[in-house]
Design a protein around this motif. Sequence first.
Motif, mmCIF file in Angstrom:
data_model
loop_
_atom_site.group_PDB
_atom_site.id
_atom_site.type_symbol
_atom_site.label_atom_id
_atom_site.label_comp_id
_atom_site.label_asym_id
_atom_site.label_seq_id
_atom_site.Cartn_x
_atom_site.Cartn_y
_atom_site.Cartn_z
ATOM 1 N N MET A 1 76.562 -50.250 62.226
ATOM 2 C CA MET A 1 76.932 -50.768 63.546
ATOM 3 C C MET A 1 76.189 -50.038 64.662
ATOM 4 O O MET A 1 75.884 -50.628 65.701
ATOM 5 N N TYR A 2 75.916 -48.736 64.452
ATOM 6 C CA TYR A 2 75.176 -47.997 65.479
ATOM 7 C C TYR A 2 73.804 -48.613 65.714
ATOM 8 O O TYR A 2 73.340 -48.736 66.852
ATOM 9 N N LYS A 3 73.134 -48.994 64.629
ATOM 10 C CA LYS A 3 71.813 -49.596 64.763
ATOM 11 C C LYS A 3 71.890 -50.916 65.525
ATOM 12 O O LYS A 3 71.054 -51.197 66.396
ATOM 13 N N ASP A 55 72.214 -63.456 68.092
ATOM 14 C CA ASP A 55 72.120 -64.840 67.623
ATOM 15 C C ASP A 55 73.254 -65.218 66.674
ATOM 16 O O ASP A 55 73.617 -66.387 66.566
ATOM 17 N N SER A 56 73.788 -64.221 65.961
ATOM 18 C CA SER A 56 74.816 -64.515 64.973
ATOM 19 C C SER A 56 75.760 -63.326 64.849
ATOM 20 O O SER A 56 75.448 -62.218 65.310
ATOM 21 N N VAL A 57 76.877 -63.565 64.204
ATOM 22 C CA VAL A 57 77.872 -62.510 64.020
ATOM 23 C C VAL A 57 78.467 -62.653 62.615
ATOM 24 O O VAL A 57 78.504 -63.758 62.065
ATOM 25 N N VAL A 58 78.893 -61.538 62.038
ATOM 26 C CA VAL A 58 79.546 -61.562 60.728
ATOM 27 C C VAL A 58 81.061 -61.579 60.933
ATOM 28 O O VAL A 58 81.613 -60.736 61.640
ATOM 29 N N TYR A 220 83.635 -54.603 71.761
ATOM 30 C CA TYR A 220 84.505 -54.484 70.586
ATOM 31 C C TYR A 220 83.895 -53.559 69.533
ATOM 32 O O TYR A 220 84.595 -52.769 68.897
ATOM 33 N N VAL A 221 82.586 -53.657 69.333
ATOM 34 C CA VAL A 221 81.926 -52.813 68.331
ATOM 35 C C VAL A 221 81.967 -51.350 68.765
ATOM 36 O O VAL A 221 82.239 -50.451 67.950
ATOM 37 N N ILE A 222 81.714 -51.072 70.033
ATOM 38 C CA ILE A 222 81.792 -49.696 70.524
ATOM 39 C C ILE A 222 83.216 -49.168 70.384
ATOM 40 O O ILE A 222 83.437 -48.000 70.032
ATOM 41 N N ASN A 223 84.187 -50.022 70.630
ATOM 42 C CA ASN A 223 85.587 -49.641 70.449
ATOM 43 C C ASN A 223 85.839 -49.232 68.988
ATOM 44 O O ASN A 223 86.474 -48.203 68.715
ATOM 45 N N ALA A 224 85.318 -50.018 68.053
ATOM 46 C CA ALA A 224 85.495 -49.716 66.632
ATOM 47 C C ALA A 224 84.787 -48.412 66.254
ATOM 48 O O ALA A 224 85.318 -47.614 65.465
ATOM 49 N N LEU A 225 83.604 -48.177 66.802
ATOM 50 C CA LEU A 225 82.887 -46.935 66.524
ATOM 51 C C LEU A 225 83.657 -45.726 67.049
ATOM 52 O O LEU A 225 83.693 -44.666 66.405
ATOM 53 N N ALA A 226 84.277 -45.879 68.206
ATOM 54 C CA ALA A 226 85.068 -44.789 68.778
ATOM 55 C C ALA A 226 86.240 -44.441 67.869
ATOM 56 O O ALA A 226 86.536 -43.264 67.640
ATOM 57 N N TYR A 227 86.908 -45.459 67.328
ATOM 58 C CA TYR A 227 88.013 -45.213 66.400
ATOM 59 C C TYR A 227 87.513 -44.477 65.153
ATOM 60 O O TYR A 227 88.184 -43.584 64.629
ATOM 61 N N ALA A 228 86.328 -44.864 64.680
ATOM 62 C CA ALA A 228 85.779 -44.235 63.474
ATOM 63 C C ALA A 228 85.418 -42.771 63.701
ATOM 64 O O ALA A 228 85.429 -41.968 62.767
ATOM 65 N N GLU A 229 85.112 -42.412 64.946
ATOM 66 C CA GLU A 229 84.730 -41.033 65.258
ATOM 67 C C GLU A 229 85.936 -40.110 65.426
ATOM 68 O O GLU A 229 85.782 -38.883 65.430
#
Length: 277
Positions: A1-3, A55-58, A220-229
């Motif tokens: 996700m960081y990339k 362009d797309s999302v998983v 949302y992705v940054i939010n998820a990364l923050a939780y992971a840290e």
Amino acid sequence: MYKSVSEIVGTNVETVKRFVKENADEIVDCHYDEHGIYQMDLSQLLKENELKQIDSVVVSHITPRENAKNIWDEGLLTLSHALTQETELSDYLKNIGFTFLFEKEQIIMYKDNHIVDVKSENGNNLKMRLGGEKTYNDYNINGYLFIDEFEEDAIRGWLGSPEFLKSLANYYGKNSIADNYAEKCYNYYVSFEVPLNEIDLEGFSDEIDSMEKTEILLRYVINALAYAEMRTKPFLPMYNPIIYLKRNYDVPKEDVRKIWVLHRKTPKWIPSEIERM
């Protein structure tokens, strides 16, 4: 996700990691959801960089199936197509007397070759799923943005057997309609790729453009990364936004990326990845 984040904001991975780690406590404390995610301040990260539109999302979707091979073979179909094409679900329903047609944005249901006109209060949810007048024509696929473990109460309606079978069982007062299907099924969690213009985001208008979707998803992705840290597990669980696919959009089998099987560990269900069959 960081990339992925670094590519969207036009910087390097190290800069994104530094931003997330330095702001993780504040981000997690805000407990962002669809009502507040736009309040996340990214000015320090973005600076003068221009966002790159994705362009797309998983997306990941819960589906009870007899085996994972059926998912690899069928992909994921919106309900109107899953009931009217030759699928695991339609075959099961045909064996107990139900067949379906889809016309004028409405699913027409037959029981033993006779049209079923759903009128009872017990059929309110069933009628909504069949679509037509005074309904939302809600037969689309939805799923979660992130792979995660789930509280049972939050996903109970999607476990064991499809929601449609539960509604059908309630209407006819026959639990066996749903239970017999559930007895031979596993609860799978399926990740697939979908074009950005084919999704809507929980809590946001279906008219927002792709760039606005990009900005929301980035947060949302940054939010998820923050939780992971976070070294200490936060008191409140991370909000996992629901992604709605556009009505009538089927996920081709080629776009299925990974499949997990959900294992029950009270009071949660934990995903475990399985190999492609």
